[in-house]
Design an enzyme around this catalytic site. Structure first.
Site, PDB file in Angstrom:
ATOM      1  CE  LYS A 114      24.669   6.708   1.769  1.00 39.44           C
ATOM      2  NZ  LYS A 114      24.934   5.274   1.926  1.00 39.44           N
ATOM      3  CG  ASP A 169      22.785  13.048   7.008  1.00 35.64           C
ATOM      4  OD1 ASP A 169      23.555  12.861   6.044  1.00 35.64           O
ATOM      5  OD2 ASP A 169      22.356  12.121   7.719  1.00 35.64           O
ATOM      6  CG  PHE A 196      18.669   5.914   6.923  1.00 36.62           C
ATOM      7  CD1 PHE A 196      18.181   4.743   7.480  1.00 36.62           C
ATOM      8  CD2 PHE A 196      20.011   5.971   6.588  1.00 36.62           C
ATOM      9  CE1 PHE A 196      19.012   3.640   7.688  1.00 36.62           C
ATOM     10  CE2 PHE A 196      20.842   4.884   6.791  1.00 36.62           C
ATOM     11  CZ  PHE A 196      20.346   3.717   7.347  1.00 36.62           C
TER      12      PHE A 196
END
Length: 468
Positions: free
Chosen positions: A268, A239, A154
């Site tokens: 985030k 990532d 993802f």
């Protein structure tokens, strides 16, 4: 003089809080409201502090989602509030487009201090924007077009990022996506080398720990993958949008595996939960291929990316992580929880695997051996793969005031992403609640299996109503 009542957002929240489902149904995502109503999550959260949420009756909940990893330092950290207020009070000359902002330089300096083998930072507004930037950087730096990712990955939901993820439910209805992208199995070096040896691959982007399912690499996978990328002239991109900035018990997850990526992507938790910010950390030679002349100084950018509030949020977040030793706390509390869940797996046959690093933990359920349990499990999982996990998360929420969720669509794994600030009392709360609910799930017949039948019936009724 400004009339305060016109700008009292807290009062506006208070006045409209009980209408949240109605106004979202009317103006926003009606399907999300249906989901929340079906599983009984209409408690009306009104306040958040640290690792806790408080509903409209002031009941306290332990948040193990932390906004899918956003609230690493907890909600409404006082240091972050001071930092943001100081920016507003100072009336800084924000977003002067014919200037460069000092706070962006400071945040870049502090991020690169955690990855001294990298030289430059590009700021974005989110994780998916960081991925989009990395795709452009890789193509510009290598002169190649193909981007490799992993199955079940993802990386975000904007167009380029969506082209790299491994879940069709997000892709359906949006094809054709970005061309020249391919996926290889996670943890499979042979499959990776087969793609790389064509020398057409600009970059291989990988989550050091896959968020969907919380899948960890074998000890040498990432290091060997980076070596293969170097051998064939491709870039290796980590990532770390969810797993970075201390979540795994080290500042970057790649630090567990002795690997130095060509790019590290973060977002985030860097925001502190208030002002979105993402970043691409990369090497100077890569950066310079994109911004290689004065007339290309603005060839890639993002209007709000380096705004002073976002940069202040990032600076304050890094300071809190450092000063409060939150990386160390994530390592310690995460190890405690992993040990406790592995002990539960020895005692509960429905709990088949526990894995993770630090405070990124996956708890996987699977087919039991005993006949009664297997029949009930099969009924639930045949109706909807992954539904059994909801039979755990719903009573955790309703009866034990713990907020958590499955690790992805159709997943049989519950993922824990608590704030790094959780304490031993919170760990005890988690351990007792999970043990109680999982033990209850082994009683057939029982309340949990009755809940499963109700969810199946509600879903069928909803489908019939939609069809009619």
């Amino acid at each position: 003089m400004l009339e305060r009542q016109n700008y009292d957002i807290a009062a506006l929240f208070e006045a409209r809080e009980r209408e949240r489902f109605d106004i979202h149904t009317r103006y926003l995502n009606e399907q999300m409201v249906r989901v929340l109503r079906t599983i009984g999550y209409d408690v009306g959260f009104r306040r958040g502090l640290g690792q806790y949420l408080y509903d409209r009756n002031d009941a306290r909940y332990l948040d193990l989602l932390s906004g899918f990893g956003v609230f690493g330092i907890g909600r409404n950290h006082p240091a972050l509030r001071v930092a943001l207020e100081s920016v507003l009070d100072a009336e800084l000359p924000n977003l002067v487009q014919m200037d460069v902002p000092p706070l962006a330089g400071v945040l870049a300096e502090r991020l690169l201090g955690k990855a001294p083998y990298l030289d430059k930072v590009f700021f974005a507004n989110s994780g998916t924007e960081s991925v989009e930037a990395a795709i452009k950087f890789a193509r510009a730096a290598t002169g190649r077009s193909r981007i490799l990712s992993c199955e079940h990955a993802f990386h975000g939901l904007t167009f380029g990022s969506l082209s790299l993820i491994g879940d069709d439910i997000f892709k359906n209805g949006f094809e054709p996506l970005l061309g020249d992208c391919a996926a290889v199995p996670f943890n499979d070096l042979n499959a990776l080398e087969d793609k790389l040896r064509t020398r057409e691959v600009a970059a291989f982007i990988v989550e050091p720990i896959q968020g969907k399912g919380v899948h960890l690499p074998s000890p040498d996978y990432l290091k060997n993958a980076a070596e293969l990328c170097r051998r064939y002239g491709s870039l290796f991109i980590a990532d770390e949008i969810q797993c970075g900035l201390g979540r795994t018990g080290k500042f970057f997850a790649v630090d567990h595996f002795d690997v130095k990526p060509d790019m590290i992507l973060v977002a985030k938790a860097l925001s502190g939960g208030h002002v979105p910010v993402g970043a691409v950390l990369t090497r100077k030679d890569i950066y310079d291929k994109l911004f290689n002349r004065m007339d290309r100084a603005v060839v890639h950018g993002s209007t709000f990316a380096k705004n002073d509030l976002a940069m202040a949020a990032g600076i304050a977040t890094l300071e809190v992580i450092e000063s409060e030793k939150l990386v160390e706390n994530a390592a310690r509390t995460g190890q405690r929880l992993l040990t406790a869940f592995k002990d539960m797996a020895e005692r509960h046959e429905l709990l088949c695997d526990v894995r993770g690093l630090g405070l990124m933990i996956g708890i996987e359920f699977g087919t039991p051996k005993s006949l009664k349990l297997r029949a009930s499990w099969t009924m639930i999982e045949t109706a909807s793969r992954g539904l059994f996990c909801q039979l755990i998360t719903i009573p955790l929420f309703k009866e034990h005031k713990i907020l958590t969720q499955v690790a992805g669509h159709g997943s049989r794994t519950i993922k824990l992403l608590p704030p790094y600030v959780i304490a031993d009392d919170d760990c005890a709360w988690i351990e007792k609640a999970f043990d109680t609910v999982i033990a209850e799930s082994h009683r057939v017949p029982g309340a949990i299996w009755s809940l499963g039948k109700t969810l199946i019936e509600n879903a069928a009724a909803a489908r019939r109503a939609q069809a009619s």
